[in-house]
Design an enzyme around this catalytic site. Structure first.
Site, PDB file in Angstrom:
ATOM      1  N   SER A 122      -9.302  -2.380   5.569  1.00  0.00           N
ATOM      2  CA  SER A 122     -10.443  -1.478   5.693  1.00  0.00           C
ATOM      3  C   SER A 122     -10.736  -1.194   7.165  1.00  0.00           C
ATOM      4  O   SER A 122     -10.808  -2.109   7.997  1.00  0.00           O
ATOM      5  CB  SER A 122     -11.673  -2.111   5.030  1.00  0.00           C
ATOM      6  N   GLY A 123     -10.897   0.095   7.477  1.00  0.00           N
ATOM      7  CA  GLY A 123     -11.170   0.490   8.861  1.00  0.00           C
ATOM      8  C   GLY A 123      -9.941   0.825   9.665  1.00  0.00           C
ATOM      9  O   GLY A 123     -10.036   1.191  10.843  1.00  0.00           O
ATOM     10  N   THR A 127      -7.783   6.448   4.894  1.00  0.00           N
ATOM     11  CA  THR A 127      -8.373   7.675   4.341  1.00  0.00           C
ATOM     12  C   THR A 127      -8.138   8.855   5.269  1.00  0.00           C
ATOM     13  O   THR A 127      -7.808   9.959   4.824  1.00  0.00           O
ATOM     14  CB  THR A 127      -9.882   7.475   4.104  1.00  0.00           C
ATOM     15  N   ASN A 172     -15.906  -0.888   8.106  1.00  0.00           N
ATOM     16  CA  ASN A 172     -15.649   0.557   8.082  1.00  0.00           C
ATOM     17  C   ASN A 172     -16.847   1.262   7.463  1.00  0.00           C
ATOM     18  O   ASN A 172     -17.346   0.846   6.418  1.00  0.00           O
ATOM     19  CB  ASN A 172     -14.375   0.837   7.260  1.00  0.00           C
ATOM     20  N   SER A 175     -15.365   3.211   3.950  1.00  0.00           N
ATOM     21  CA  SER A 175     -14.273   2.416   3.381  1.00  0.00           C
ATOM     22  C   SER A 175     -14.030   2.823   1.929  1.00  0.00           C
ATOM     23  O   SER A 175     -14.952   2.929   1.122  1.00  0.00           O
ATOM     24  CB  SER A 175     -14.627   0.931   3.448  1.00  0.00           C
ATOM     25  N   SER A 176     -12.768   3.061   1.590  1.00  0.00           N
ATOM     26  CA  SER A 176     -12.393   3.363   0.199  1.00  0.00           C
ATOM     27  C   SER A 176     -12.448   2.075  -0.605  1.00  0.00           C
ATOM     28  O   SER A 176     -11.748   1.111  -0.293  1.00  0.00           O
ATOM     29  CB  SER A 176     -10.974   3.947   0.143  1.00  0.00           C
ATOM     30  N   GLY A 401      -5.252  -2.617   1.805  1.00  0.00           N
ATOM     31  CA  GLY A 401      -4.250  -3.541   2.325  1.00  0.00           C
ATOM     32  C   GLY A 401      -4.602  -4.981   1.971  1.00  0.00           C
ATOM     33  O   GLY A 401      -5.589  -5.267   1.295  1.00  0.00           O
ATOM     34  N   GLU A 403      -6.137  -8.440   1.995  1.00  0.00           N
ATOM     35  CA  GLU A 403      -7.480  -8.848   2.431  1.00  0.00           C
ATOM     36  C   GLU A 403      -7.598 -10.359   2.431  1.00  0.00           C
ATOM     37  O   GLU A 403      -7.236 -11.032   1.448  1.00  0.00           O
ATOM     38  CB  GLU A 403      -8.563  -8.235   1.534  1.00  0.00           C
TER      39      GLU A 403
END
Length: 1033
Positions: A122-123, A127, A172, A175-176, A401, A403
């Site tokens: 994330s970040g 996206t 983020n 974040s998705s 990704g 985590e």
């Protein structure tokens, strides 16, 4: 077109990193070319160099590594898109556009399907990378009205999915929180004609709970902050996020980098473009509002400890918005339905159970609504173009990704399991593509050592003995299933597995890092510790509350329901099958630091991401055997200047040209292999040496090409100028010829008239001779103008006039003479005029009589002698003619002959004025300077006549005339002059011409004066002219 190509080539040559000359400063653009490719430090150092130079993209073969810069770099403009369109993949510096363009062109060329896997934590920018690819296709694909509509829907599907599936996290702000796979369908011409979206593992728990500093999904805040007043009134909402329990748990309702009001407008516009009906839009927002109202529902315990509901307004709004009777909602939130044989029994909840059921309902409503939304988007994006032609697909997989958090729950377990499967697929596809390329090129395949994570995937997904199978059994078996029973079951089934560790199974050292309720998996990217707590509560819920979200066709209760983990496993298997049917491309996104600060590169964080993104594994696979491979045509095109035989054009096949080139460069046999269509180079240093040689050669070639090009340009300019000069010459010659013809025609007419006029020139003026006579007049006057006399005394210069100009010529001559005289006279000074008047007197006496007079005209009279006259003379005695030097002095009354201070003889001026027949002064006609001054002999006082020789003869006699105011007493005598020696006695002076001047006494007793003969040429000088003018005037 030529100019745009030239500009493109200039940009390519200017911006291209391919020369690698700056690799020490900016790093290497392809990790495959690293010598120390097995070293994480070398990979990290190369990433750092490029990041510091704002080069955020790097290749590993065709895999693209992207490092989030956290700032605008200006590399995503329309101009940049144009540069990367249709360019060879490795011709320009690494870029997301280069990857997107290569995928697109490969799909069109090979007519097969492809997918781009975008992964990272994330970040890291997943996206944004997906957006950039979609934007590139929107610009580069063919455009029609229908295709533009499809393109707009594809682009606008992103903000809708981001609103419902993205949230602000600690890492983020956008974040998705779900995995997304989007297929973009293209027709045979390359136009985007449709799309399809699959979603995976939406983080539904975020609806009811957020960590500190995080938010729920964007749509809740957008609705509250940006919704219209009428809409909020209809939904029963207030414009204040603090009023809703589900929105304040993270204590971060406001985010400076997020504009909820603006994003709300974007979402509303997107829903309209995607053609959501107004009723569907209202229903969609009603369900979102119902989740907020559901979060504000509270429970109290009755006397028996069971949960009851107050008559709160939230139940009213839930009933209105969901279309469910309030009584049904109350029962559903406070009771559990139990089926006993053919009967249904309601079992009341405790307060804790009711709260959990409420949250589970909120998550279920939102999760199924999200699924419905994706399906609606798919209907809007469905291909509506004719299916006559074959369609190809490019898939975009934007998925979370690997985590690793301090507390890792069920979501992290599913995410990391997904990454294990994708890593397995990634290695398989990479090895497969590498092996296929080697076999296709006829190169011997060498086995590649790598870590095969199939053992970890089996640990999670194996039937009957995998973690998911154990979880299913625990969730669905009769009786109370607890966290510890699930953990004991795992320990029983996987006790001896090398990648599974619990507190009970660990050694003494590892046990200190594990709690009793934890288990640890050794993933390919590292160790992750998971919490058992609440894993079992993910069982399938049987509460049918909202018929709209929960269809009436639920699975039969007798059939074993699937857990969420099993559902995710099944969807992941389906995704794997989809990806295996397509050609893979990869984008690995990384973030350089946790603080989202531009220019900061955290080595520890990046090293961790390099590891769990599997970059080292992929690099080892790509470097197996040969580090570099290129098609013969591309390799020869780039490096052919290095060999005289291949430059500038190779006439054989590309393979033969490359063979000739590498032999010239001195490649050793073990450094390269020649495939069927490509050359394979084993070591990066070989390529670097070639590239450095090319860099040196490039400068030399640039100079030569520049010289040739300048010569070509100059030659072109010269040819154009010569062509222009030829045209000008042709036109000029034509014009000159026409003018010449006109002149000749005119000349013929003029000559005819001239001849006719000449023939009739003596006749009276008529039509035939008028022009000729005018020409004669003009010609005479023109010639006369150029040949006018320069002086008045010039009598011969005046042109002889033609008969017709006789009278006019005479008049002009008189006028011009008077003009010259007037001009000269006006220019003479007073003193000069006086002397010239004296000269005029001299001229009147001696002109034409005295031989040497003309020679004296140009000699001016001396003023000092004129004003008070005294002149030296030589007196010859009357007896014997002996010469005596005397001074002759004139006064107003007399003339004196003086010897020093003694007056020898005096002659009264009156003597010259007396009426006497004989002359008073006699001179000869010759060029001598003698004068005889006759004195009356009757005067006994006089001594006789004076015989004098004076160098200033004319001056002395002229002065004498002025003194006497008379000039007729001077007589010019030829031959001899008689003079009185004394009264009654006479003497003679004889004059004659000779070769030299002599004065002597002749035998006859006469004084003989011999003078030289002078030419009687009148000297035409200015003084003579002026005298003449004075006389004339």
């Amino acid at each position: 077109i030529g100019q745009s190509l030239e500009e493109r080539c200039n940009r390519i040559l200017r911006d291209m990193e391919g020369s690698l000359t700056a690799r020490d400063r900016v790093g290497i653009q392809d990790f495959v070319l690293l010598d120390a490719y097995t070293s994480e430090s070398a990979v990290l150092d190369n990433l750092r160099k490029r990041f510091n130079e704002n080069l955020i993209y790097t290749y590993i073969g065709t895999l693209l590594v992207s490092v989030n810069p956290y700032k605008e770099l200006g590399i995503y403009t329309k101009k940049q898109m144009d540069i990367y369109m249709g360019v060879n993949f490795f011709e320009l510096p690494p870029h997301i556009y280069a990857l997107a363009d290569n995928v697109y062109r490969t799909m069109l060329t090979e007519t097969n399907n492809h997918f781009i896997l975008i992964s990272g934590e994330s970040g890291a920018g997943k996206t944004e990378a997906s957006k950039k690819i979609l934007q590139f296709y929107a610009v580069s694909c063919p455009s029609t009205k229908l295709l533009d509509n499809v393109r707009d829907r594809l682009l606008l599907s992103n903000p809708v999915l981001e609103a419902f599936g993205n949230a602000k996290t600690l890492k983020n702000d956008n974040s998705s929180r779900f995995g997304k796979y989007m297929d973009i369908q293209f027709d045979h011409m390359g136009g985007a004609v449709g799309g399809h979206i699959l979603s995976y593992l939406l983080e539904k728990s975020r609806v009811v709970h957020q960590n500190h500093g995080e938010r729920s999904f964007h749509i809740f805040y957008q609705l509250v902050e940006g919704g219209e007043e009428d809409l909020l009134r209809w939904l029963g909402l207030e414009r204040n996020c603090q009023c809703y329990s589900y929105l304040v748990q993270g204590e971060c309702a406001k985010v400076s980098s997020v504009n909820d009001k603006s994003d709300w407008k974007t979402v509303r516009k997107a829903l309209s473009v995607i053609e959501f009906s107004e009723s569907n839009i209202e229903s969609l927002f009603a369900i979102i509002a119902s989740v907020l109202h559901l979060g504000n529902v509270t429970f109290v315990a009755d006397s028996q400890g069971y949960a009851t509901l107050n008559n709160s307004p939230e139940i009213h709004w839930l009933s209105k918005l969901l279309g469910i009777p309030a009584q049904v909602i109350q029962v559903g939130l406070t009771h559990r339905k139990i089926e006993a044989r053919s009967e249904e029994v309601l079992s009341p909840f405790t307060v804790d159970q009711a709260v959990y059921a409420k949250d589970a309902l909120a998550k279920a409503i939102y999760g199924r609504t999200f699924t419905w939304l994706v399906n609606e988007l798919n209907e809007s994006l469905a291909n509506k173009v004719s299916d006559l032609f074959q369609k190809t697909v490019i898939g975009l997989l934007d998925i979370y990704g690997f985590e690793v958090f301090s507390v890792n729950s069920f979501e992290q377990f599913c995410i990391n399991y997904c990454n294990e499967k994708l890593q397995q697929l990634f290695i398989q596809l990479t090895l497969k593509s590498e092996q296929e390329e080697y076999e296709m090129e006829g190169i011997e395949w060498e086995s590649v050592p790598y870590f095969n994570n199939k053992i970890i995937c089996d640990l999670v997904e194996a039937k009957f003995k995998g973690i998911i199978s154990v979880l299913d059994e625990e969730c669905l078996r009769p009786g109370e299933a607890t966290d510890m029973t699930f953990l004991e079951k795992l320990e029983e089934k996987m006790g001896g597995h090398a990648h599974f560790v619990t507190h009970k199974l660990a050694d003494q050292k590892t046990r200190k890092t594990l709690e009793r309720g934890d288990f640890r998996l050794l993933h390919y990217a590292g160790e992750v510790t998971y919490k058992i707590f609440h894993l079992q509560v993910m069982r399938q819920s049987k509460n049918a509350i909202v018929k709209h979200c929960f269809p009436s066709t639920e699975p039969d209760s007798k059939k074993r329901p699937e857990t969420v983990a099993t559902q995710f496993k099944s969807s992941l298997v389906g995704l794997t099958e989809i990806l295996m049917s397509k050609e893979p491309w990869y984008v690995r996104c990384m973030k350089p630091n946790e603080g989202k600060k531009p220019g900061l590169f955290d080595d520890v964080l990046v090293r961790h991401q390099v590891k769990y993104l599997g970059l080292m594994e992929h690099l080892r696979v790509r470097r197996a055997g040969f580090a570099y491979r290129r098609r013969y045509e591309i390799f020869l095109q780039r490096y052919k200047p290095l060999c005289p035989d291949t430059w500038p054009n190779w006439k054989g096949t590309a393979a033969e040209g490359v063979e000739c080139l590498v032999k010239h460069l001195g490649y050793k046999p073990d450094e390269y292999k020649m495939g069927r269509t490509k050359i394979f180079i084993r070591h990066p240093r070989t390529l670097f040496a070639t590239e450095d040689a090319f860099e040196v050669c490039k400068h030399e070639l640039a100079t030569r090409i520049q010289a040739k090009y300048k010569g070509y340009r100059v030659k072109g300019d010269y040819m154009r100028q010569r062509q222009a000069a030829t045209k000008i010459e042709t036109c000029w010659r034509g014009m000159k010829a026409r003018r010449e013809r006109e002149k000749r025609a005119w000349a013929v007419k003029v000559i005819k008239r001239f001849i006719k006029g000449f023939m009739t020139r003596n006749q009276p003026a008529c039509v035939d001779n008028t022009e000729y006579l005018a020409f004669v007049r003009q010609n005479y006057l023109t010639r006369l103008k150029e040949n006018l006399p320069k002086t008045v005394v010039d009598k011969n210069t005046w042109l002889t006039p033609p008969p017709i100009m006789q009278e006019a010529s005479q008049m002009l001559r008189k006028l011009y003479t008077r003009h010259m005289v007037r001009r000269y006279v006006q220019g003479i000074m007073t003193e000069r005029k006086a002397q010239l008047q004296i000269k005029g007197l001299t001229s009147s006496i001696f002109k034409g009589t005295k031989e040497n007079y003309p020679h004296s005209v140009g000699i001016p009279f001396v003023d000092t002698r004129i004003s008070k006259y005294s002149v030296p003379v030589v007196k010859y005695d009357r007896n014997g003619f002996r010469p005596r030097f005397r001074q002759l002095i004139y006064t107003g009354s007399a003339a004196y002959l003086v010897e020093e201070a003694k007056i020898k003889q005096r002659v009264d001026v009156k003597f010259f004025l007396s009426q006497w027949n004989s002359p008073r002064v006699s001179v000869s006609t010759l060029s001598d300077n003698f004068l005889i001054l006759h004195v009356q002999c009757e005067d006994i006082k006089q001594k006789g006549d004076l015989v004098l020789q004076c160098d200033y003869l004319f001056e002395a006699l002229t002065k004498l005339c002025l003194v006497a105011n008379k000039h007729n007493f001077i007589k010019v005598v030829q031959g001899s002059v008689k003079f009185d020696i004394q009264p009654g006695r006479e003497g003679f002076v004889d004059f004659k011409s000779g070769q030299e001047t002599m004065i002597y006494r002749a035998k006859n007793g006469h004084l003989m004066v011999v003078s030289m003969k002078l030419k009687t040429v009148w000297p035409f000088n200015s003084q003579n002219e002026q005298i003449h003018f004075l006389n004339y005037y």
